[in-house]
Write a protein that holds these residues in place. Structure first.
Motif: not given
Length: 469
Positions: A180-181, A274
């Motif tokens: 995601i990051y 997160f």
């Protein structure tokens, strides 16, 4: 040792069938945890540090890990078959006293790596708590590891099994966070390749796995003798491969995404990004994993110490003797951890990598003898004799092959303390393990071709304890 016994009494000695227990599945969880520490992240950063793109780093990590784990995992089958810890088996190839050479390297390496596990675990606690008592946490980590190691194999196996569930979930969450990051797609799409960084990553991943070889049978010898050797080797292979490749790939991605940032700090920040307390949970789980792995190194280091001493004077294995050996070694590790500065630790890391080279030709000789020369037909009775019995005090074929393999590796060494001339040409890529494995293997086969194995087999069959029963 029965499962009901609290403190293990066995150390370097043979484990009879009546004390065998466990199953192959538990071995997968155990070996998964051996590599599931944040220290493994650094191995995956070797390629990116030298300009290798993520996609090619992943290829190098997988191929190098497979190459190293194949040799490591084959030792697993020796445990149930022989009922002996890993390094004392070397008496067959090197003689009872000749085996002290690889035993010494194994002792220093195991207790040496414990220093790094304690340092890393203590730092993880400091990062989470914000406290400044780094020294106190080092002492607590060391003492905790000593207690687990003294109680022994049964507790180590149970703790590793429980920890494996938390660690697996943590790695899944960290991987989701990375997807995601971190710009994974962009990094994968950049096919930056250079041969020398590729070889450097390949060698680092392979040697990282080979370093586990001296302890494998220490933890498979309690399995019932009827356990399939192939199944045990597969369990060791799958367990260590999964955690090593997973963490090394995560380490390589973080190295590219956050250049110049310490990888443990980068993981902590990734987890915090997160949410759900993932960064804090990761540090806590990491500290626990470091403590358990330090206990494993204490356990195997003490077994190697007693194996070496027993070659000079008969020793009766007792819980007290094993506990004292672990306590002395553990206190030394704690003292060293408190005394060494971060700059000295870098040099010490180079020293440990040089010691690791001593174990590569040992792996070649030991496996060649077990699978191709003697085909696993050994007299346990003679192995346990301080004078070596039919194997003697000095095994010249093993010692010469070991020496030739080690000498052949020297030009290929690449470590912070010494880089060989050929390694310099290769851009400091470390492929010394390939040379050592090949030279030691070929030498041992050639030097044992005229040995009277038929006569030796007669003695093996007559021995009270052997691998033929």
């Amino acid at each position: 040792m029965s499962e009901a016994t609290l403190v293990e009494a066995r150390s370097f000695d043979f484990v009879p069938e009546t004390e065998r227990h466990g199953n192959v599945r538990s071995q997968v969880q155990f070996w998964f945890m051996v590599n599931a520490t944040l220290i493994t992240l650094y191995t995956g950063g070797v390629g990116p540090l030298n300009g290798l793109g993520l996609s090619w780093t992943i290829v190098a990590v997988v191929l190098g890990s497979v190459a190293g784990t194949l040799f490591q995992a084959f030792h697993g089958a020796q445990g149930p078959r022989m009922g002996l810890p890993q390094m004392i088996q070397s008496r067959v190839q090197f003689g009872s006293r000749g085996a002290v050479l690889p035993l010494f390297a194994a002792v220093v390496t195991q207790f040496g790596f414990a220093i790094f596990y304690i340092q890393t675990g203590a730092q993880a606690i400091v990062d989470v708590s914000g406290a400044s008592q780094f020294s106190l946490f080092q002492i607590m980590m060391g003492l905790g590891a000593m207690v687990v190691a003294i109680i022994g194999y049964g507790l180590v196996l149970k703790v590793e099994k429980l920890a494996s569930y938390a660690t697996l979930l943590n790695l899944v969450m960290l991987t989701l966070a990375a997807l995601i990051y971190l710009p994974i797609g962009t990094m994968i799409a950049n096919p930056q390749f250079a041969l020398l960084p590729f070889l450097a990553q390949f060698g680092a991943s392979a040697i990282y796995q080979l370093a586990i070889a001296p302890i494998v049978s220490d933890y498979t010898r309690y399995l019932p003798a009827r356990t399939s050797g192939a199944a045990v080797s597969a369990a060791v292979f799958c367990g260590t491969m999964l955690s090593a490749v997973w963490l090394e790939i995560l380490g390589s991605a973080l190295s590219i995404a956050s250049p110049g940032v310490d990888l443990i700090q980068a993981v902590h920040e990734l987890g915090n990004s997160f949410g759900f307390g993932l960064g804090t949970a990761t540090m806590i789980i990491s500290a626990c994993a470091c403590l358990i792995t330090a206990a494993i190194t204490f356990y195997s280091g003490s077994v190697a110490v007693l194996s070496a001493l027993e070659a000079f004077r008969p020793i009766r294995s007792t819980a007290m003797l094993r506990g004292i050996t672990i306590a002395v070694g553990g206190l030394f590790v704690i003292f060293a951890s408190l005394s060494l500065s971060s700059s000295i630790l870098t040099a010490f890391s180079g020293f440990l990598s040089l010691l690791g080279y001593f174990l590569i030709p040992w792996t070649a000789v030991n496996l060649t003898d077990y699978y191709f020369v003697r085909n696993g037909k050994y007299s346990i009775t003679d192995i346990m004799r301080p004078d070596g019995g039919i194997y003697g005090m000095w095994g010249m074929a093993g010692l010469v092959s070991y020496g030739l393999g080690f000498v052949a590796m020297i030009p290929f060494f690449s470590s912070p303390l010494y880089t060989g001339p050929i390694a310099e040409i290769l851009g400091k890529a470390d492929v010394s393990f390939i040379v050592g494995l090949v030279v030691a293997t070929v030498s041992y086969v050639v030097l044992t071709r005229n040995h009277d194995f038929a006569g030796e087999l007669v003695t093996v069959r007559a021995a009270p304890l052997n691998t033929l029963n």
